[in-house]
Write a protein that holds these residues in place. Structure first.
Motif, PDB file in Angstrom:
ATOM      1  N   GLY A   1      42.202  38.951  39.196  1.00 32.71           N
ATOM      2  CA  GLY A   1      40.907  38.898  39.855  1.00 32.71           C
ATOM      3  C   GLY A   1      39.830  38.300  38.981  1.00 32.71           C
ATOM      4  N   TRP A   2      38.592  38.375  39.461  1.00 37.74           N
ATOM      5  CA  TRP A   2      37.448  37.797  38.755  1.00 37.74           C
ATOM      6  C   TRP A   2      36.185  38.539  39.165  1.00 37.74           C
ATOM      7  CZ3 TRP A   2      33.474  35.411  41.618  1.00 37.74           C
ATOM      8  CH2 TRP A   2      33.757  35.233  42.978  1.00 37.74           C
ATOM      9  N   GLY A   3      35.079  38.231  38.493  1.00 39.74           N
ATOM     10  CA  GLY A   3      33.807  38.846  38.833  1.00 39.74           C
ATOM     11  C   GLY A   3      32.655  37.970  38.411  1.00 39.74           C
ATOM     12  N   ALA A   4      31.440  38.352  38.826  1.00 39.38           N
ATOM     13  CA  ALA A   4      30.239  37.602  38.469  1.00 39.38           C
ATOM     14  C   ALA A   4      29.044  38.526  38.520  1.00 39.38           C
ATOM     15  CB  ALA A   4      30.030  36.428  39.436  1.00 39.38           C
ATOM     16  N   THR A   5      28.066  38.279  37.657  1.00 37.40           N
ATOM     17  CA  THR A   5      26.867  39.115  37.646  1.00 37.40           C
ATOM     18  C   THR A   5      25.996  38.828  38.877  1.00 37.40           C
ATOM     19  OG1 THR A   5      25.702  37.466  36.313  1.00 37.40           O
ATOM     20  CG2 THR A   5      26.817  39.253  35.140  1.00 37.40           C
ATOM     21  N   VAL A   6      25.191  39.809  39.254  1.00 35.82           N
ATOM     22  CA  VAL A   6      24.225  39.645  40.332  1.00 35.82           C
ATOM     23  C   VAL A   6      22.883  39.300  39.712  1.00 35.82           C
ATOM     24  CG1 VAL A   6      23.024  40.767  42.246  1.00 35.82           C
ATOM     25  CG2 VAL A   6      25.447  41.253  41.832  1.00 35.82           C
TER      26      VAL A   6
ATOM     27  N   SER B   1      19.521  41.590  38.618  1.00 36.15           N
ATOM     28  CA  SER B   1      19.898  43.003  38.502  1.00 36.15           C
ATOM     29  C   SER B   1      20.038  43.391  37.042  1.00 36.15           C
ATOM     30  CB  SER B   1      21.227  43.261  39.226  1.00 36.15           C
ATOM     31  OG  SER B   1      22.311  42.697  38.494  1.00 36.15           O
ATOM     32  N   SER B   2      20.167  44.678  36.814  1.00 37.97           N
ATOM     33  CA  SER B   2      20.389  45.190  35.472  1.00 37.97           C
ATOM     34  C   SER B   2      21.847  45.596  35.338  1.00 37.97           C
ATOM     35  CB  SER B   2      19.464  46.380  35.195  1.00 37.97           C
ATOM     36  OG  SER B   2      19.693  46.893  33.902  1.00 37.97           O
ATOM     37  N   GLY B   3      22.686  44.636  35.034  1.00 42.66           N
ATOM     38  CA  GLY B   3      24.087  44.923  34.758  1.00 42.66           C
ATOM     39  C   GLY B   3      24.947  45.187  35.970  1.00 42.66           C
ATOM     40  N   VAL B   4      24.561  44.670  37.156  1.00 44.23           N
ATOM     41  CA  VAL B   4      25.398  44.847  38.341  1.00 44.23           C
ATOM     42  C   VAL B   4      26.394  43.687  38.421  1.00 44.23           C
ATOM     43  CG1 VAL B   4      25.460  45.007  40.858  1.00 44.23           C
ATOM     44  CG2 VAL B   4      23.612  46.103  39.568  1.00 44.23           C
ATOM     45  N   GLU B   5      27.643  44.026  38.608  1.00 46.02           N
ATOM     46  CA  GLU B   5      28.725  43.035  38.691  1.00 46.02           C
ATOM     47  C   GLU B   5      29.259  42.963  40.110  1.00 46.02           C
ATOM     48  OE1 GLU B   5      32.202  40.852  36.592  1.00 46.02           O
ATOM     49  OE2 GLU B   5      30.088  41.243  36.110  1.00 46.02           O
ATOM     50  N   MET B   6      29.406  41.725  40.609  1.00 44.06           N
ATOM     51  CA  MET B   6      30.143  41.524  41.850  1.00 44.06           C
ATOM     52  C   MET B   6      31.617  41.449  41.468  1.00 44.06           C
ATOM     53  SD  MET B   6      31.978  39.801  44.186  1.00 44.06           S
ATOM     54  CE  MET B   6      32.119  38.173  43.474  1.00 44.06           C
ATOM     55  N   CYS B   7      32.405  42.398  41.957  1.00 40.79           N
ATOM     56  CA  CYS B   7      33.793  42.549  41.534  1.00 40.79           C
ATOM     57  C   CYS B   7      34.750  42.084  42.636  1.00 40.79           C
ATOM     58  CB  CYS B   7      34.091  44.006  41.191  1.00 40.79           C
ATOM     59  SG  CYS B   7      32.970  44.702  39.953  1.00 40.79           S
ATOM     60  N   ALA B   8      35.494  41.042  42.322  1.00 37.97           N
ATOM     61  CA  ALA B   8      36.561  40.553  43.211  1.00 37.97           C
ATOM     62  C   ALA B   8      37.872  40.711  42.457  1.00 37.97           C
ATOM     63  CB  ALA B   8      36.311  39.102  43.605  1.00 37.97           C
TER      64      ALA B   8
ATOM     65  N   PRO C   1      46.011  35.802  50.057  1.00 37.91           N
ATOM     66  CA  PRO C   1      45.599  37.153  50.441  1.00 37.91           C
ATOM     67  C   PRO C   1      44.088  37.355  50.343  1.00 37.91           C
ATOM     68  CG  PRO C   1      46.552  37.160  48.241  1.00 37.91           C
ATOM     69  CD  PRO C   1      46.750  35.772  48.784  1.00 37.91           C
ATOM     70  N   PRO C   2      43.533  38.227  51.193  1.00 40.33           N
ATOM     71  CA  PRO C   2      42.101  38.506  51.151  1.00 40.33           C
ATOM     72  C   PRO C   2      41.741  39.480  50.030  1.00 40.33           C
ATOM     73  CG  PRO C   2      43.126  39.802  52.864  1.00 40.33           C
ATOM     74  CD  PRO C   2      44.208  38.938  52.290  1.00 40.33           C
ATOM     75  N   THR C   3      40.435  39.612  49.805  1.00 41.39           N
ATOM     76  CA  THR C   3      39.920  40.477  48.744  1.00 41.39           C
ATOM     77  C   THR C   3      38.739  41.295  49.264  1.00 41.39           C
ATOM     78  OG1 THR C   3      40.575  39.044  46.901  1.00 41.39           O
ATOM     79  CG2 THR C   3      38.696  40.487  46.520  1.00 41.39           C
ATOM     80  N   THR C   4      38.732  42.597  48.968  1.00 35.23           N
ATOM     81  CA  THR C   4      37.563  43.429  49.229  1.00 35.23           C
ATOM     82  C   THR C   4      36.698  43.444  47.973  1.00 35.23           C
ATOM     83  OG1 THR C   4      38.751  44.843  50.778  1.00 35.23           O
ATOM     84  CG2 THR C   4      36.735  45.733  49.828  1.00 35.23           C
ATOM     85  N   CYS C   5      35.454  43.018  48.099  1.00 31.94           N
ATOM     86  CA  CYS C   5      34.547  42.933  46.958  1.00 31.94           C
ATOM     87  C   CYS C   5      33.607  44.136  46.928  1.00 31.94           C
ATOM     88  CB  CYS C   5      33.737  41.646  47.021  1.00 31.94           C
ATOM     89  SG  CYS C   5      34.736  40.138  46.925  1.00 31.94           S
ATOM     90  N   ALA C   6      33.043  44.364  45.765  1.00 32.80           N
ATOM     91  CA  ALA C   6      32.085  45.450  45.595  1.00 32.80           C
ATOM     92  C   ALA C   6      31.066  45.063  44.539  1.00 32.80           C
ATOM     93  CB  ALA C   6      32.793  46.735  45.181  1.00 32.80           C
TER      94      ALA C   6
ATOM     95  N   ALA D   1      28.146  39.369  53.933  1.00 32.07           N
ATOM     96  CA  ALA D   1      28.926  40.527  54.390  1.00 32.07           C
ATOM     97  C   ALA D   1      30.081  40.840  53.444  1.00 32.07           C
ATOM     98  CB  ALA D   1      29.454  40.278  55.804  1.00 32.07           C
ATOM     99  N   ALA D   2      30.667  39.807  52.850  1.00 30.80           N
ATOM    100  CA  ALA D   2      31.799  40.018  51.938  1.00 30.80           C
ATOM    101  C   ALA D   2      31.390  39.989  50.473  1.00 30.80           C
ATOM    102  CB  ALA D   2      32.888  38.966  52.195  1.00 30.80           C
ATOM    103  N   LEU D   3      30.098  39.754  50.194  1.00 29.85           N
ATOM    104  CA  LEU D   3      29.488  39.868  48.862  1.00 29.85           C
ATOM    105  C   LEU D   3      29.845  38.763  47.876  1.00 29.85           C
ATOM    106  CD1 LEU D   3      29.808  43.734  48.146  1.00 29.85           C
ATOM    107  CD2 LEU D   3      28.006  42.508  49.383  1.00 29.85           C
ATOM    108  N   VAL D   4      30.547  37.714  48.288  1.00 35.47           N
ATOM    109  CA  VAL D   4      30.977  36.664  47.348  1.00 35.47           C
ATOM    110  C   VAL D   4      29.765  35.804  46.991  1.00 35.47           C
ATOM    111  CG1 VAL D   4      32.532  34.732  46.954  1.00 35.47           C
ATOM    112  CG2 VAL D   4      33.301  36.699  48.309  1.00 35.47           C
ATOM    113  N   ASN D   5      29.332  35.879  45.735  1.00 37.93           N
ATOM    114  CA  ASN D   5      28.016  35.335  45.386  1.00 37.93           C
ATOM    115  C   ASN D   5      28.059  34.105  44.488  1.00 37.93           C
ATOM    116  OD1 ASN D   5      28.839  36.679  43.036  1.00 37.93           O
ATOM    117  ND2 ASN D   5      26.771  37.353  42.522  1.00 37.93           N
ATOM    118  N   ILE D   6      29.162  33.369  44.518  1.00 35.23           N
ATOM    119  CA  ILE D   6      29.282  32.141  43.723  1.00 35.23           C
ATOM    120  C   ILE D   6      29.223  30.928  44.633  1.00 35.23           C
ATOM    121  CG2 ILE D   6      30.812  30.762  42.267  1.00 35.23           C
ATOM    122  CD1 ILE D   6      29.709  33.057  40.765  1.00 35.23           C
ATOM    123  N   TRP D   7      28.331  29.977  44.318  1.00 39.10           N
ATOM    124  CA  TRP D   7      28.353  28.644  44.912  1.00 39.10           C
ATOM    125  C   TRP D   7      28.653  27.666  43.787  1.00 39.10           C
ATOM    126  CZ3 TRP D   7      23.815  28.027  48.986  1.00 39.10           C
ATOM    127  CH2 TRP D   7      24.139  28.786  50.117  1.00 39.10           C
TER     128      TRP D   7
END
Length: 450
Positions: free
Chosen positions: A248-253, A256-263, A216-221, A91-97
């Motif tokens: 902030g930080w980000g990670a690729t999905v 996908s073709s160049g989609v970034e999970m943006c935090a 503080p919380p973060t809205t991801c996209a 639901a919050a899109l955070v895709n790092i383990w």
């Protein structure tokens, strides 16, 4: 309207018990006291489920608790307010383990259901390496969690909100829920509170605190077509678009073709367990994403074609209530990698506290191979049939900065499910369940127990 005006003069505060009025602590008391009240008539509420274990909260932590309880032979219900399981991961899109191996010996210290999920997603291109850890396609994770729930014959309740408990003394005998079918009740012998904010534990009277200076919380996209210098561009042009200094930080999905999970941003000055502040934070988080999309469009160069693929359906909450259990995990425990006779989880993620004003990451590195989380940080003699699982377990501020990541909290879910099933089968309190028995069953089910 400025965000601070929207929030009013909300102040951070601490409560020592669940009987304290949270609205008073967060600056909403004046409005509440000025409002009329109405009386809700008593009503008979249908009991839709009677089970051994009821898990509230369908994050990976909650799902793993339900699965382990079912594998122990318990009849299990699982309640989740969103349309899918997975919590912050979906639901919050955070895709790092983070990594599953120890710091020095490089031995596997995290296995169980976390490892199983990764191994199931890798063959379909929905999981990949990210440093020593893993990156996930969290849309595929939703489907994988559905499969886990159904194959273990867990009764799922999606789009369903926990409302309140029915109490007999210090024991919860049922919980009231709300969904499209109206108000209903689930009776259970033992409850796992995996709500994140500890909603059941609070209602049941278990003491907690809300610390000053919450992370503080973060809205991801998920966004495609961003320039590689996006974080630098945000820092250079933020004032023009109404953004404050942040980090902030980000990670690729994967797949996908160049989609970034943006935090990329934080929503500061938010107590996310308060409904009014949570509403404001959701709106401001989306405003921030529009702002840095506009920065990309204006300053990203002629080849930049940013496309907003997905917005988180809930803001990513890092910290709200911390409950009092039979043991409080400390910074010293984490940094010195203390071993516990009742350990049910292992971790290596460094202490990582996000500054409540600047968003900067405050790191402290553990000095050993790995640290542990004890079962005693999840159970309380004051709550005989409630097990805590997830980010509201008993820790100090600094220790929480390390244990709060998903690969650690997933393990607390597995342990909570086993402990709850054992307590239900013998009609004993969860704090009375021998930790050796929990550890033994976890090991048999595939968890790494040291």
């Amino acid at each position: 309207m400025k965000r601070r005006t929207f929030l009013g003069a909300a102040a951070l505060a601490v409560t020592t018990g669940a009987l304290a009025d949270e609205e008073k602590r967060t600056g909403q008391a004046a409005a509440a006291s000025a409002s009329e009240t109405i009386e809700e008539k008593p009503r008979n509420v249908p009991v839709v489920q009677e089970c051994d274990v009821c898990v509230l909260g369908g994050s990976c932590t909650g799902v793993f608790a339900a699965v382990r309880a079912a594998q122990m032979g318990a009849k299990v219900a699982l309640v989740e307010k969103q349309n899918a399981f997975g919590g912050v991961a979906t639901a919050a899109l955070v895709n790092i383990w983070h990594k599953l191996i120890s710091n020095k010996t490089r031995e596997r210290i995290i296995g169980g259901l976390t490892q199983r999920i990764i191994e199931n997603l890798e063959p379909i291109g929905a999981a990949g390496k990210h440093g020593q850890g893993h990156v996930l396609n969290t849309e595929e994770l939703k489907i994988e969690l559905d499969k886990l729930v159904l194959e273990h014959e867990i009764t799922p309740y999606l789009h369903t909100f926990y409302a309140s408990p029915q109490m007999e003394g210090d024991r919860a005998t049922a919980v009231f829920i709300e969904n499209k079918n109206g108000r209903q009740a689930i009776r259970a012998k033992v409850f796992v509170d995996a709500t994140g904010d500890g909603d059941l534990a609070k209602s049941a009277g278990l003491p907690f605190e809300i610390r000053d200076g919450l992370q503080p919380p973060t809205t991801c996209a998920k966004i495609s077509g961003l320039p590689g210098t996006m974080l630098k561009l945000i820092d250079q042009h933020r004032e023009e678009f109404g953004l404050t200094p942040d980090h902030g930080w980000g990670a690729t999905v994967p797949g996908s073709s160049g989609v970034e999970m943006c935090a990329y941003r934080h929503v500061f000055d938010t107590i996310a367990s308060d409904a009014n502040q949570l509403t404001a934070a959701e709106i401001d988080g989306r405003r921030q994403i529009r702002a840095y999309m506009d920065i990309a469009r204006k300053y990203g160069g002629d080849d930049t074609t940013p496309c907003l693929i997905d917005l988180a359906s809930t803001i990513g909450i890092r910290e709200t209530r911390s409950f009092v259990a039979n043991y409080r995990l400390t910074e010293e425990d984490v940094l010195r990698c203390k071993r516990f006779p009742d350990a049910i989880a292992n971790g290596t993620y460094h202490i990582d506290v996000h500054d409540p004003k600047t968003g900067r990451f405050k790191f402290k590195e553990p000095g050993g191979d790995f640290y542990q989380i004890p079962l005693s940080a999840m159970v309380s003699d004051r709550a005989p049939n409630i097990v805590l699982a997830g980010r509201m377990i008993s820790t100090d501020r600094s220790a929480f900065g390390g244990i709060r990541v998903m690969v650690n909290l997933n393990q607390t879910g597995e342990a909570a499910g086993v402990a709850a099933a054992l307590a239900a089968s013998r009609a004993e309190s969860v704090s009375g369940v021998a930790a050796d028995r929990v550890r033994e069953h976890l090991a048999k089910l595939g968890a790494v127990i040291v």
